[in-house]
Structures are given as structure tokens and as C-alpha cells.
Design a protein around this motif. Structure first.
Motif, PDB file in Angstrom:
ATOM      1  N   THR A 100       0.814  -1.161  -0.199  1.00 43.31           N
ATOM      2  CA  THR A 100      -0.838  -0.411   0.244  1.00 43.31           C
ATOM      3  C   THR A 100       0.645   1.328   0.084  1.00 43.31           C
ATOM      4  O   THR A 100       2.111   1.004   0.097  1.00 43.31           O
ATOM      5  CB  THR A 100      -0.873   0.478   0.955  1.00 43.31           C
ATOM      6  OG1 THR A 100      -0.205   0.530   2.657  1.00 43.31           O
ATOM      7  CG2 THR A 100      -1.808  -1.222   1.124  1.00 43.31           C
ATOM      8  N   PRO A 101       0.461   2.343  -0.465  1.00 43.66           N
ATOM      9  CA  PRO A 101       1.355   3.297  -0.254  1.00 43.66           C
ATOM     10  C   PRO A 101       1.721   3.763   1.200  1.00 43.66           C
ATOM     11  O   PRO A 101       2.641   3.979   1.484  1.00 43.66           O
ATOM     12  CB  PRO A 101       0.264   4.516  -0.940  1.00 43.66           C
ATOM     13  CG  PRO A 101      -0.961   3.732  -1.190  1.00 43.66           C
ATOM     14  CD  PRO A 101      -1.092   2.576  -1.064  1.00 43.66           C
ATOM     15  N   GLU A 102       1.464   3.366   2.036  1.00 46.23           N
ATOM     16  CA  GLU A 102       1.505   3.040   3.799  1.00 46.23           C
ATOM     17  C   GLU A 102       3.535   2.516   3.715  1.00 46.23           C
ATOM     18  O   GLU A 102       3.272   2.711   4.816  1.00 46.23           O
ATOM     19  CB  GLU A 102       0.148   3.331   4.675  1.00 46.23           C
ATOM     20  CG  GLU A 102      -0.644   4.568   4.950  1.00 46.23           C
ATOM     21  CD  GLU A 102      -1.486   3.560   3.616  1.00 46.23           C
ATOM     22  OE1 GLU A 102      -2.303   5.022   3.568  1.00 46.23           O
ATOM     23  OE2 GLU A 102      -2.012   3.016   2.883  1.00 46.23           O
ATOM     24  N   PHE A 103       2.853   1.777   3.131  1.00 46.14           N
ATOM     25  CA  PHE A 103       4.335   0.852   2.934  1.00 46.14           C
ATOM     26  C   PHE A 103       5.428   1.416   2.819  1.00 46.14           C
ATOM     27  O   PHE A 103       6.533   1.751   3.488  1.00 46.14           O
ATOM     28  CB  PHE A 103       3.767  -0.130   2.028  1.00 46.14           C
ATOM     29  CG  PHE A 103       5.267  -0.854   2.368  1.00 46.14           C
ATOM     30  CD1 PHE A 103       5.575  -2.097   2.652  1.00 46.14           C
ATOM     31  CD2 PHE A 103       6.057  -0.947   1.052  1.00 46.14           C
ATOM     32  CE1 PHE A 103       7.320  -3.322   3.194  1.00 46.14           C
ATOM     33  CE2 PHE A 103       7.521  -1.508   1.078  1.00 46.14           C
ATOM     34  CZ  PHE A 103       7.953  -2.736   1.761  1.00 46.14           C
ATOM     35  N   GLU A 139      -4.618   6.988  -5.414  1.00 43.30           N
ATOM     36  CA  GLU A 139      -6.204   6.566  -5.345  1.00 43.30           C
ATOM     37  C   GLU A 139      -6.148   5.352  -6.365  1.00 43.30           C
ATOM     38  O   GLU A 139      -7.691   4.015  -6.601  1.00 43.30           O
ATOM     39  CB  GLU A 139      -7.061   7.148  -5.755  1.00 43.30           C
ATOM     40  CG  GLU A 139      -7.310   8.684  -5.125  1.00 43.30           C
ATOM     41  CD  GLU A 139      -7.419   9.713  -5.451  1.00 43.30           C
ATOM     42  OE1 GLU A 139      -7.894   9.733  -6.839  1.00 43.30           O
ATOM     43  OE2 GLU A 139      -7.276  11.134  -4.944  1.00 43.30           O
ATOM     44  N   GLU A 140      -5.521   4.435  -7.477  1.00 39.95           N
ATOM     45  CA  GLU A 140      -5.906   3.954  -8.178  1.00 39.95           C
ATOM     46  C   GLU A 140      -4.289   2.843  -7.850  1.00 39.95           C
ATOM     47  O   GLU A 140      -3.905   2.884  -7.719  1.00 39.95           O
ATOM     48  CB  GLU A 140      -6.105   3.885  -9.702  1.00 39.95           C
ATOM     49  CG  GLU A 140      -4.885   5.106  -9.883  1.00 39.95           C
ATOM     50  CD  GLU A 140      -5.339   5.682 -11.772  1.00 39.95           C
ATOM     51  OE1 GLU A 140      -4.501   5.967 -11.936  1.00 39.95           O
ATOM     52  OE2 GLU A 140      -6.142   5.428 -11.926  1.00 39.95           O
ATOM     53  N   PHE A 153       6.723  -3.202  -7.304  1.00 36.61           N
ATOM     54  CA  PHE A 153       5.680  -3.025  -6.105  1.00 36.61           C
ATOM     55  C   PHE A 153       4.657  -3.309  -6.611  1.00 36.61           C
ATOM     56  O   PHE A 153       4.328  -2.392  -7.912  1.00 36.61           O
ATOM     57  CB  PHE A 153       5.968  -2.165  -5.123  1.00 36.61           C
ATOM     58  CG  PHE A 153       7.123  -2.912  -4.065  1.00 36.61           C
ATOM     59  CD1 PHE A 153       7.039  -3.276  -3.059  1.00 36.61           C
ATOM     60  CD2 PHE A 153       8.396  -2.332  -5.012  1.00 36.61           C
ATOM     61  CE1 PHE A 153       8.328  -3.923  -2.552  1.00 36.61           C
ATOM     62  CE2 PHE A 153       9.500  -2.388  -3.728  1.00 36.61           C
ATOM     63  CZ  PHE A 153       9.352  -2.733  -2.754  1.00 36.61           C
ATOM     64  N   MET A 154       3.625  -3.893  -6.927  1.00 40.70           N
ATOM     65  CA  MET A 154       2.029  -3.985  -7.235  1.00 40.70           C
ATOM     66  C   MET A 154       1.207  -2.863  -6.171  1.00 40.70           C
ATOM     67  O   MET A 154       0.939  -3.556  -4.894  1.00 40.70           O
ATOM     68  CB  MET A 154       0.672  -5.149  -7.694  1.00 40.70           C
ATOM     69  CG  MET A 154       2.267  -5.865  -8.210  1.00 40.70           C
ATOM     70  SD  MET A 154       1.459  -7.106  -9.002  1.00 40.70           S
ATOM     71  CE  MET A 154      -0.273  -6.656  -9.732  1.00 40.70           C
ATOM     72  N   VAL A 155       0.984  -1.795  -6.427  1.00 34.79           N
ATOM     73  CA  VAL A 155       0.417  -0.913  -5.137  1.00 34.79           C
ATOM     74  C   VAL A 155      -0.954  -0.533  -5.350  1.00 34.79           C
ATOM     75  O   VAL A 155      -1.423  -0.257  -6.370  1.00 34.79           O
ATOM     76  CB  VAL A 155       1.192   0.589  -4.932  1.00 34.79           C
ATOM     77  CG1 VAL A 155       1.254   1.411  -3.724  1.00 34.79           C
ATOM     78  CG2 VAL A 155       2.687   0.476  -4.830  1.00 34.79           C
TER      79      VAL A 155
END
Length: 782
Positions: free
Chosen positions: A516-519, A535-536, A597-599
Motif C-alpha cells: 500500500t502507499p503507507e508501506f 487512488e488507483e 511493487f504492485m501498489v
């Protein structure tokens, strides 16, 4: 009896040499016994298997990813002739699964096994029966039974699995004395209709003489996995006795339940054992040669008087047997006294067993026999006239003693160089920043739900979502938590490789991660180009992956997931939207992996990575414990600090560095004991020469140079030989490492100075004593 009494009388008469010889051999044997016990334990993994030589484990490979699992749930994985198979067992691993007994909830490592498993692997039954023929039965380890039920009889008691099903305890087993690749707390019988989230392991016992190589060749043919995703697999068979050394495969199979070994480390420790024994043996032979020199005339007079080979041999044999027995007793005393330290060092508990008895008997039989034969044969072949005059002080005897001492010190310097290098390499590993934040980060398993997909209903799925949402909300509200993210793996655990295609149509293998972006914010991973998709969904790579794909920037950088293209034929390449700085996702010596990374904005998983406010770790852990009690009714949950997890990556390196340091020090002690004994004899033999030189006006500095010159020269020559040997050992050990400590001149110089300073200090008191003798007293004694 007279021969034994004569041997004891002589050993007591030469008590200084006897004590030095005894201590040197005892320290050497103690080190060898400790190392041999560990080596034996590593080589006897899974010996509770009824036929370890013919039992194999199936290895399934899908693309570039492999593990010790079956590729199907119910179908036949191995395309082999059934007539070659004697027995076959499937085992599903349930690592860190939650069980409940009354109000007590525990995390345990369990396996779901068929009835054949207990026919392949012998577990000592302590109580109850070992049958797994009925569903809902369980065998518990003695440790788990005591933890769950205390002193009450566990047979017939029931506990509840994470699936909600009750299981009845039918038996208690003892943990095997030997090491095993599977760390098992409980063995469950098969449960019809269960759909576990893990693929099962397969153990196959073949008939003796089966051509496994031919079967593995047939396994290279691609076959469909039969799980409905269209993927293809290949299989191969690994011998059970060799699986223990496949650390990567075992880690991929189960990081917590499977235990692996390090073959390179075993080779290093085996070499260490040989070196220590070699040093001790040379020290013993060298010092015994001194004793022999003092008695050579007596032995040869026996020959003149008509004594045969056997009486001389028995006389020498009894002396060596007495020394060997005393050394072995002292060695075992040292081993027992050092047991707590050794257990911590090797991270295992050693107990006295049959192997220890055989090692002791082997040493008692062969050690005195071989040394006695060498000694008597040397005496028997010596010319009578020359030997009666020389008495061990001839040029040949001196060169032989110096040669033995030279070999001892060559090996010792090699060991010291290796010890210093391993410490330098360890310091490099521990002090190199991994490239992401490790301070104040908690890795915790907060979600404990059923691992049986078949147990879920619409209602239970909804209840699970509510529990997870409750945990997520509580984490977001905690003021002591800076950031958090959930997923299937921690930043150090993920090891999945997939194939991607760049804009030129070239195929590149990348480590594929999901985040996730938080990662990226949580671990302070620096974005060097582009942006993070918020957002995507989008692709983010590290610098290493960007280079591997052949790009220098994000302009025109696209990537196509070849595995997904198998399911979606018209799938188009997608742009890479961000590039992050490289970081070490595992052991630093393996280097930086190219990662993609697949975010996604949201991601689900049982593994939570939580960044805390500085100084608030204990408060956050208490908060999580309270949260688990509210959600699941228990305070038991698994967590670790990321800083500690990073340190654990280098546990093996720390172990090797500590072992080499400890045994290199002992090697120096043994060599110095040999040097002490040899120099004691040689310098005393030169008392008359020293007296004459003093009468002729020799100064103290001249005598120091005279007496030290031979030994310092020997040390220098040993260093010249040891340097290339140590360099070669380091070169081969680090050949596969990407990041490694540099090998510099200072490394070899430091090792030489350590050995030289200790050795010269050992000599100085004797040289000082010899240089201050009274010439008149020496002449009178002559």
C-alpha cells in the motif's frame, strides 16, 4: 603390571612435560568433542524416519518459484510408476495456528497428517494411542500437553481449532532426540471436506534401487496444476537427508515450522574441528618426542640387552594410554563445565548419548595405539651407536620438533585470520544500514481466523470482516502509532519471483511485492522519481529493477506481467509510475534484489507492520494486547520488533564469528603450550653454550637474540605459508556473496601480531631465566 608402574613413575618424574602434554591434548579433545557433537546432530536430521535413505520430498516449481509442496489438493502430483512407491504421505502445515482450551488460547505449530505419516516417522508414544484413523483426533507433544492441561490427564480432553472444530487428544508423544526439519507441537488426523489455505507436503518412500534421477527427468515436463488458474508446474524429488540443507526451499514452505541447516557453515566447523585436532595431536607428538629424547638411551639399551619389539611397544603404549585416559577425562570435564555456554552458542541442547560413547572409545583405542606405533618404530629404526650419543639433541630431532611447531603455528595463524575476518564481515553486516526504517517498528500477527476455507459461511465471513475492521479502526485511533500497514508478509519475508516484459519485448525476472502507499511512508523508502499511486493501482520499482528492465528513467518505462497475460491474452503493458531507492530486503550479503511493487490503496492480510512514536513501544504493545483481548478474547499474539528481526538475519554469521574466535583462542593456547614445552627442553639443552658465551663476554641482548631467533624465524615462515592458505579459505567461503568485508593486509598483520606477541611472551620468561644463569654452576653440573 610392572610395565604400567614403570610408565606412571616416569610420567610423574617428568611432570612438567606431562602436565603440558596433558593440558594441550585435553583442550584439543574438548574442542573436537564439542564440534563433533554439533556436526553429528546436523548430519542426523530426521533419523527418526524409518527409511531416510529412500524417503523423498516432492518439490513443486511454478515459473521461477518453488517450494516443498504438492501442486494439487487431491490429484496426483508425481507422475511416477506406482510399483516404485512403497508408502506415501501428505502433510498440511498449520504454522502459528490458534487453538483454544477453555479460556486459554495458544499459538501452536500443527500438521494435518494421514495415517501413513506415523508409519514413516517414529514418534515415541508416552501416553494414549498413536492412531490417526478417525477424524477429529490429535497427538500432542509432551511440552504442549503440559502447557494446555498442566498435571491433569490429557487423554480424552478436547480443544478447539481456529476453524471452530473440536479435536480430541488421543496420545502424547516425545519430541525426537534428533533434529527434524518439521517443528511440530501437534499432529491432527485428516478432516474430510477441509480446504486448507496451504498446499500439502508430500513424503514418498520408494523401493530400494529406484532410479530417482530418471523420475526427476520426467518431472521436468510441464503439467497443469489442476487448481483452476491455468498455471503449469514441474516436480522433482529431494532426498529427505538432503532437504535440511535447502534453506530457501524450507523457508518458502514455512518460515516458522521448517528448520534448515547451513552446509557452508558445517564445512567451516568441520575444518575447524580437523585443525584443532591436528594442532593438539602435533603438540602431543612433539612434546612426547621430547620425552622420548630424554629416554631414548634407556630404550636403546633395552635393545642392546636383547629386548624385543613387543616389550618396548607395551612400555610406550601404557604411557600413552595413561595420558590419553587422563586427557579424555579432563576433556569431558571441560565439555560439561562449558555446556551452558555451548548450548547458547549452538542454540541447541546437547545430551550424552551413544555417539559420545563411540567417540570416546575411538579416541581411547586409536590415539595411544597410533602414537605408540610411531614412537616405537622410530626408536627401532634408529642406529644404536648414533642414538646412544644424541639423546634427542641431534640436528634431525631438532628439525623434526621445529617442523611440527611450524605446522602448528601455520594452522593457528590461519584460524586467527579467519576469526578476524568473520568478525570484520559481521561488523559490516550489522553496521550497514538496510535502507529502510527499523527503529520503533513492530511486526505483529493480529488476525487469527480459520485456515480452512471450507469452514467459512456467509455469516462467518461477515463476522471476520467486522473483527478486522475493528482492529484497523483501533490502530488508526491510537495516538502512539505513527503509521501502519497490513499484508501477507513483512518487509523481510516476501520472496516471490515473476517474469515481466519491458518495452523491447525482453523478459526480466523481478521480485514481485504487493504493498500500500503507507508501506513506503512507514519504512521511509525514498521516492527518487515519479509518484506513489494513491487512488488507483500502479507499478513502482526500485533502482535495481529499473536497471534490470533496461531503463534509465521513467520516460517510456512500461512493464507487462507475463503471468497475468496467460489469463488475459489482450493484456497491455502498464507504465511504471514511481522509482524508489534500493534497500536490502534480506541478508545484506545477498545484495539488492530488483523489486517491482504492485501498489494498491487497500490490502488485506494477517501481518501488521506498525510504526510507533519514539519511546512508545511498550505502550503500543500493551495497547495491542488489550485490543486482542477485546476482539479474540485472548492476550496471546505473536509480535516482534523489526530491529530484532533484522539482527536475526545474521544469527548464523554471529555464531560462526563467535565459534571461530573461541576456538582460535584455544588453538593459540595449545600452540603456546607446545612452544612452552619445546622451548623448555631446547633452551635447557643449550645451558652450556650460554655459559660459555657469557664467559666470553656475551651481553644479555646477544643471548636474547640467540635464543629467540629460531622461534621468531619459525613464526615468520609460518605466517608466509598461512597468508595464502587463509586468503584461499576466505575467497572460497565468500565466492557467492555479493556484499562482503574487504580482505586487507592489516587483517593478516593483526593475526600475525596476536600470535607472535602471545608466543614471544610465552618464551620470554624462559629466555630471561636462561640468560641469567651462573656459568660456574653450569660447568660444575656438566
Amino acid at each position: 603390571m610392572n610395565t604400567l608402574r614403570y610408565a606412571l613413575r616416569f610420567l610423574l618424574r617428568a611432570r612438567t612435560y606431562t602436565l603440558i602434554n596433558l593440558l594441550g591434548l585435553a583442550f584439543s579433545l574438548a574442542c573436537c568433542i564439542i564440534l563433533l557433537r554439533y556436526i553429528h546432530r546436523e548430519l542426523t536430521v530426521d533419523t527418526h524416519c524409518v527409511d531416510r535413505e529412500n524417503v523423498y520430498v516432492s518439490r513443486c516449481q511454478i515459473g521461477e518459484n518453488d517450494a516443498l509442496v504438492s501442486s494439487t489438493l487431491n490429484g496426483d502430483t508425481l507422475a511416477v510408476d506406482p510399483s516404485l512407491v512403497m508408502q506415501r504421505s501428505r502433510v498440511t502445515l498449520l504454522d502459528h495456528d490458534m487453538i483454544r482450551y477453555k479460556d486459554n488460547r495458544l499459538q501452536v505449530n500443527m500438521i494435518v497428517a494421514d495415517t501413513t505419516f506415523l508409519k514413516l516417522f517414529r514418534y515415541q508414544l508416552l501416553q494414549g494411542e498413536s492412531s490417526l484413523s478417525k477424524p477429529g483426533m490429535a497427538l500432542l507433544s509432551e511440552h504442549l500437553a503440559h502447557k494446555l492441561f498442566g498435571k491433569q490427564n490429557p487423554i480424552g480432553e478436547t480443544f478447539v481449532l481456529s476453524t471452530g472444530k473440536s479435536v480430541t487428544v488421543s496420545g502424547i508423544f516425545a519430541t525426537p532426540e534428533n533434529k527434524s526439519i518439521l517443528q511440530v507441537d501437534a499432529i491432527l488426523s485428516e478432516m474430510p471436506g477441509a480446504l486448507w489455505e496451504r498446499m500439502p507436503m508430500e513424503f514418498v518412500r520408494f523401493v530400494p534401487g529406484a532410479d530417482i534421477q530418471k523420475l526427476n527427468e520426467a518431472g521436468k515436463i510441464l503439467r497443469p496444476t489442476q487448481v483452476g488458474d491455468g498455471s503449469m508446474y514441474t516436480f522433482s524429488l529431494l532426498s529427505l537427508k538432503d532437504v535440511y540443507w535447502e534453506s530457501r526451499l524450507l523457508y518458502r514452505t514455512s518460515p516458522t515450522m521448517c528448520v534448515s541447516g547451513n552446509r557452508a557453515q558445517l564445512y567451516v566447523l568441520s575444518a575447524m574441528c580437523i585443525f584443532i585436532f591436528f594442532i593438539g595431536l602435533l603438540n602431543y607428538i612433539n612434546l612426547y618426542a621430547v620425552l622420548l629424547g630424554k629416554r631414548l638411551r634407556i630404550y636403546l639399551l633395552h635393545r642392546v640387552w636383547g629386548a624385543g619389539f613387543r616389550p618396548l611397544f607395551m612400555l610406550v603404549y601404557w604411557e600413552n594410554l595413561v595420558l590419553s585416559v587422563l586427557s579424555l577425562l579432563l576433556a569431558w570435564t571441560v565439555v560439561e563445565l562449558a555446556q551452558p555456554f555451548v548450548n547458547r552458542l549452538f542454540d541447541t541442547v546437547f545430551t550424552v548419548g551413544t555417539f559420545d560413547v563411540w567417540v570416546s572409545l575411538f579416541l581411547l583405542v586409536w590415539l595411544p595405539l597410533l602414537i605408540s606405533l610411531c614412537t616405537v618404530l622410530r626408536c627401532w629404526k634408529s642406529p644404536l651407536g648414533m642414538s646412544l650419543v644424541c639423546s634427542g639433541n641431534d640436528r634431525k630431532s631438532i628439525r623434526l620438533r621445529q617442523g611440527f611447531l611450524f605446522v602448528q603455528y601455520t594452522v593457528t595463524i590461519v584460524l586467527v585470520v579467519l576469526a578476524l575476518f568473520f568478525h570484520r564481515h559481521l561488523n559490516l553486516l550489522l553496521n550497514t544500514p538496510p535502507g529502510f526504517q527499523v527503529e520503533n517498528v513492530i511486526h505483529a500477527n493480529l488476525v487469527y481466523e480459520s485456515t480452512d476455507y471450507a469452514s467459512y459461511t456467509d455469516e462467518s465471513i461477515q463476522a471476520r470482516k467486522q473483527r478486522v475492521a475493528q482492529i484497523d479502526e483501533a490502530l488508526s485511533k491510537c495516538p502512539d502509532i505513527v503509521n501502519w500497514t497490513a499484508g501477507l508478509y513483512s518487509i523481510l519475508d516476501f520472496d516471490y519471483t515473476a517474469e515481466f516484459q519491458n518495452a523491447k519485448g525482453e523478459t526480466v525476472s523481478l521480485s514481485q511485492n504487493f504493498a500500500t502507499p503507507e508501506f513506503f511512508t512507514l519504512f521511509n523508502l525514498k521516492l527518487v522519481e515519479g509518484k506513489l499511486p494513491v487512488e488507483e493501482d500502479g507499478f513502482v520499482v526500485n533502482r535495481a529493477a529499473l536497471r534490470a528492465l533496461g531503463y534509465t528513467s521513467l520516460e517510456g518505462a512500461t512493464v507487462l506481467d507475463l503471468r497475468m497475460k496467460e489469463f488475459v491474452p489482450d493484456l497491455q503493458a502498464r507504465p511504471i509510475v514511481g522509482v524508489i531507492e534500493d534497500y536490502y530486503s534480506g541478508h545484506i550479503s545477498k545484495g539488492v534484489r530488483p523489486m517491482l511493487f504492485m501498489v494498491s490503496p487497500t490490502m488485506r492480510g494477517d501481518v501488521y507492520q506498525i510504526a510507533c512514536q519514539p519511546g512508545k513501544l511498550s505502550q503500543v504493545i500493551d495497547y495491542l494486547r488489550k485490543l486482542e483481548r477485546e476482539v479474540y478474547g485472548t492476550e496471546n499474539f505473536q509480535y516482534s520488533l523489526l530491529k530484532d528481526d533484522v539482527q536475526k538475519l545474521y544469527k548464523s554469521d554471529q555464531q560462526v564469528a563467535t565459534i571461530y574466535s573461541a576456538f582460535a583462542f584455544i588453538a593459540i593456547v595449545i600452540s603456546c603450550l607446545g612452544l612452552l614445552g619445546i622451548s623448555l627442553f631446547d633452551i635447557r639443552q643449550r645451558y652450556r653454550e650460554i655459559a660459555i658465551r657469557k664467559v666470553n663476554g656475551a651481553m644479555l641482548k646477544d643471548l636474547y637474540v640467540l635464543l629467540l631467533r629460531r622461534y621468531v624465524g619459525m613464526l615468520l615462515l609460518a605466517a608466509v605459508v598461512a597468508v595464502p592458505l587463509a586468503w584461499l579459505a576466505i575467497h572460497y567461503y565468500t565466492a557467492d556473496l555479493v556484499v562482503k568485508a574487504p580482505v586487507t593486509v592489516g587483517l593478516f598483520l593483526a593475526a600475525f601480531l596476536i600470535v607472535a606477541v602471545i608466543s614471544v611472551a610465552t618464551l620470554l620468561w624462559q629466555v630471561n631465566k636462561a640468560s641469567r644463569i651462573n656459568p660456574s654452576e653450569v660447568m660444575k653440573s656438566e
